[in-house]
Design a protein around this motif. Structure first.
Motif, PDB file in Angstrom:
ATOM      1  N   GLY A  29      17.389   1.559  28.275  1.00 55.13           N
ATOM      2  CA  GLY A  29      17.608   0.486  27.321  1.00 55.13           C
ATOM      3  C   GLY A  29      16.611   0.622  26.175  1.00 55.13           C
ATOM      4  N   VAL A  30      17.122   0.733  24.950  1.00 49.12           N
ATOM      5  CA  VAL A  30      16.264   0.932  23.782  1.00 49.12           C
ATOM      6  C   VAL A  30      16.189  -0.366  22.990  1.00 49.12           C
ATOM      7  N   SER A  31      14.964  -0.881  22.867  1.00 48.73           N
ATOM      8  CA  SER A  31      14.763  -2.208  22.288  1.00 48.73           C
ATOM      9  C   SER A  31      14.205  -2.194  20.872  1.00 48.73           C
ATOM     10  N   GLY A  32      13.676  -1.056  20.439  1.00 48.73           N
ATOM     11  CA  GLY A  32      12.980  -1.007  19.159  1.00 48.73           C
ATOM     12  C   GLY A  32      11.478  -1.086  19.322  1.00 48.73           C
ATOM     13  N   GLY A  33      10.999  -1.069  20.589  1.00 49.17           N
ATOM     14  CA  GLY A  33       9.571  -1.103  20.871  1.00 49.17           C
ATOM     15  C   GLY A  33       9.041   0.252  21.279  1.00 49.17           C
ATOM     16  N   ILE A  34       7.735   0.365  21.353  1.00 48.09           N
ATOM     17  CA  ILE A  34       7.075   1.640  21.631  1.00 48.09           C
ATOM     18  C   ILE A  34       7.377   2.148  23.037  1.00 48.09           C
ATOM     19  N   ASP A  35       7.429   1.266  24.024  1.00 50.35           N
ATOM     20  CA  ASP A  35       7.621   1.703  25.406  1.00 50.35           C
ATOM     21  C   ASP A  35       8.986   2.356  25.615  1.00 50.35           C
ATOM     22  N   SER A  36      10.034   1.717  25.124  1.00 52.07           N
ATOM     23  CA  SER A  36      11.372   2.298  25.289  1.00 52.07           C
ATOM     24  C   SER A  36      11.551   3.538  24.420  1.00 52.07           C
ATOM     25  N   ALA A  37      10.866   3.578  23.280  1.00 51.86           N
ATOM     26  CA  ALA A  37      10.951   4.758  22.409  1.00 51.86           C
ATOM     27  C   ALA A  37      10.318   5.968  23.090  1.00 51.86           C
ATOM     28  N   HIS A  58      21.393 -12.130  20.455  1.00 48.74           N
ATOM     29  CA  HIS A  58      20.770 -12.921  19.391  1.00 48.74           C
ATOM     30  C   HIS A  58      19.461 -12.256  18.939  1.00 48.74           C
ATOM     31  N   GLN A  59      19.477 -10.936  18.751  1.00 46.19           N
ATOM     32  CA  GLN A  59      18.237 -10.196  18.516  1.00 46.19           C
ATOM     33  C   GLN A  59      17.714 -10.362  17.097  1.00 46.19           C
ATOM     34  N   ALA A  60      16.390 -10.377  16.959  1.00 41.97           N
ATOM     35  CA  ALA A  60      15.774 -10.371  15.635  1.00 41.97           C
ATOM     36  C   ALA A  60      16.198  -9.097  14.899  1.00 41.97           C
ATOM     37  N   THR A  65      17.030  -3.040  13.883  1.00 37.97           N
ATOM     38  CA  THR A  65      16.847  -1.938  12.935  1.00 37.97           C
ATOM     39  C   THR A  65      15.993  -0.826  13.525  1.00 37.97           C
ATOM     40  N   ARG A  66      14.900  -1.194  14.190  1.00 36.43           N
ATOM     41  CA  ARG A  66      14.013  -0.186  14.786  1.00 36.43           C
ATOM     42  C   ARG A  66      14.713   0.554  15.927  1.00 36.43           C
ATOM     43  N   ALA A  67      15.461  -0.164  16.745  1.00 36.53           N
ATOM     44  CA  ALA A  67      16.184   0.472  17.843  1.00 36.53           C
ATOM     45  C   ALA A  67      17.188   1.481  17.311  1.00 36.53           C
ATOM     46  N   GLN A  68      17.927   1.093  16.294  1.00 38.46           N
ATOM     47  CA  GLN A  68      18.941   1.976  15.724  1.00 38.46           C
ATOM     48  C   GLN A  68      18.306   3.196  15.053  1.00 38.46           C
ATOM     49  N   GLU A  69      17.170   2.994  14.415  1.00 43.80           N
ATOM     50  CA  GLU A  69      16.457   4.116  13.788  1.00 43.80           C
ATOM     51  C   GLU A  69      16.009   5.122  14.840  1.00 43.80           C
ATOM     52  N   HIS A  70      15.463   4.612  15.940  1.00 42.32           N
ATOM     53  CA  HIS A  70      14.992   5.508  16.995  1.00 42.32           C
ATOM     54  C   HIS A  70      16.147   6.267  17.646  1.00 42.32           C
ATOM     55  N   ILE A  71      17.225   5.571  17.950  1.00 43.31           N
ATOM     56  CA  ILE A  71      18.376   6.219  18.578  1.00 43.31           C
ATOM     57  C   ILE A  71      18.951   7.294  17.674  1.00 43.31           C
ATOM     58  N   LEU A  72      19.035   7.011  16.386  1.00 36.29           N
ATOM     59  CA  LEU A  72      19.548   8.007  15.435  1.00 36.29           C
ATOM     60  C   LEU A  72      18.653   9.240  15.417  1.00 36.29           C
ATOM     61  N   ASN A  73      17.329   9.033  15.419  1.00 40.89           N
ATOM     62  CA  ASN A  73      16.397  10.165  15.446  1.00 40.89           C
ATOM     63  C   ASN A  73      16.584  11.010  16.698  1.00 40.89           C
ATOM     64  N   LEU A  74      16.763  10.334  17.848  1.00 36.88           N
ATOM     65  CA  LEU A  74      16.931  11.061  19.107  1.00 36.88           C
ATOM     66  C   LEU A  74      18.233  11.854  19.136  1.00 36.88           C
ATOM     67  N   ASP A 191       8.741  -8.698  23.667  1.00 36.27           N
ATOM     68  CA  ASP A 191       9.767  -8.514  24.688  1.00 36.27           C
ATOM     69  C   ASP A 191      11.169  -8.810  24.153  1.00 36.27           C
ATOM     70  N   GLY A 192      11.250  -9.463  23.003  1.00 37.98           N
ATOM     71  CA  GLY A 192      12.541  -9.710  22.372  1.00 37.98           C
ATOM     72  C   GLY A 192      13.470 -10.609  23.169  1.00 37.98           C
ATOM     73  N   LEU A 193      12.929 -11.455  24.031  1.00 38.30           N
ATOM     74  CA  LEU A 193      13.774 -12.260  24.923  1.00 38.30           C
ATOM     75  C   LEU A 193      14.078 -13.661  24.386  1.00 38.30           C
ATOM     76  N   PHE A 194      13.556 -13.989  23.213  1.00 35.53           N
ATOM     77  CA  PHE A 194      13.759 -15.335  22.699  1.00 35.53           C
ATOM     78  C   PHE A 194      14.545 -15.371  21.385  1.00 35.53           C
ATOM     79  N   GLY A 195      15.003 -14.200  20.922  1.00 33.53           N
ATOM     80  CA  GLY A 195      15.821 -14.166  19.712  1.00 33.53           C
ATOM     81  C   GLY A 195      15.053 -14.390  18.434  1.00 33.53           C
ATOM     82  N   ASP A 196      13.716 -14.319  18.504  1.00 34.75           N
ATOM     83  CA  ASP A 196      12.905 -14.456  17.296  1.00 34.75           C
ATOM     84  C   ASP A 196      11.866 -13.343  17.273  1.00 34.75           C
TER      85      ASP A 196
END
Length: 262
Positions: A29-37, A58-60, A65-74, A191-196
């Motif tokens: 699961g790729v969230s846009g954070g350093i750990d999943s990246a 309901h993601q910020a 944007t960061r998740a999509q950038e990382h996935i595209l790079n990979l 953690d991105g669990l609150f939508g903000d």
């Protein structure tokens, strides 16, 4: 830390474990954070199949944007990496409409936040079963074994944990070595669990460098009375989370039946 050797060790460990398990690779699961990246990049370097899954609820926008950038790079770098997007917002809203909210708003919000993580876990295991993959965990050492900052049977529900013996600072070292996008490297952990955009530090009350320090002090057997000021405050925060989240870190308790009555 000998970063290159650590990367090589983890990649070899991942590959050997997957081959011994008879699976095709990993789902992350790729969230846009350093750990999943870092985790997804390490999995990609095994040469085995890697499915990166984006699971917004309901993601910020910055996280998306960061998740999509990382996935595209990979996917541009590794032929063995594919991706998919599962928008779980409608599922989450359907769940909310099917249960009742009882208690103060803070309690309800936390229960729903953990529900988001568990919906994501279910999604990852769906794809794992579909493509014969292992769910690779993204927790680091201070989260998994220090403050227990994860959801039980949510992001804590995984098949293996490649970076769980690394402190957050060490994960950043690997991120720099692996050329993780700058936008992820400089983003505040969340953690991105609150939508903000609230950060982990906003929730915990201490930064990861502070928590790492407290974890090291606790492992050395230090006591609260040995500190003062901000150090004392951080040490108390660490110990509060460590104590209250032991149920996540310890094995599930089993009621053993005495042989004379079984």
């Amino acid at each position: 830390m000998q970063t290159e050797k650590v990367v090589e060790h983890i990649v070899n460990w991942l590959k050997e474990y997957a081959l011994n398990a008879g699976v095709n690779g990993f789902v992350v699961g790729v969230s846009g954070g350093i750990d999943s990246a870092v985790t997804s990049t390490l999995c990609a370097k095994t040469g085995l199949n890697v499915l990166c899954v984006e699971m917004p609820i309901h993601q910020a926008e910055s996280h998306v944007t960061r998740a999509q950038e990382h996935i595209l790079n990979l996917t541009n770098t590794y032929d063995n990496v594919s991706d998919t997007r599962a928008d779980l917002t409608p599922v989450f809203e359907a769940f909310k409409g099917s249960v009742f909210a009882d208690g103060d708003q803070t309690t309800v919000d936390m229960a729903l936040a953990n529900t988001r993580a568990r919906l994501r876990m279910t999604t990852l295991y769906y794809y794992a079963g579909l493509y014969k993959l292992l769910v690779a965990g993204t927790g680091n050492k201070v989260e998994d074994f220090g403050v227990g900052f994860y959801t039980k049977y949510g992001d804590g529900g995984v098949d293996l944990s490649p970076i769980a013996d690394l402190m957050k600072s060490e994960v950043y070292e690997l991120g720099a070595f692996l050329n993780v996008a700058e936008s992820i490297m400089v983003a505040a952990p969340s953690d991105g669990l609150f939508g903000d955009a609230r950060s982990d530090e906003d929730q915990i009350g201490a930064s990861y460098p502070e928590l790492e320090w407290a974890m090291q002090m606790e492992q050395k057997g230090k006591l609260a009375e040995e500190f003062s000021g901000r150090e004392l405050e951080v040490f108390k925060i660490y110990n509060k989370y460590n104590r209250s989240n032991k149920h996540k870190m310890n094995p599930i308790p089993v009621c053993e039946i005495p042989t004379n009555i079984k």
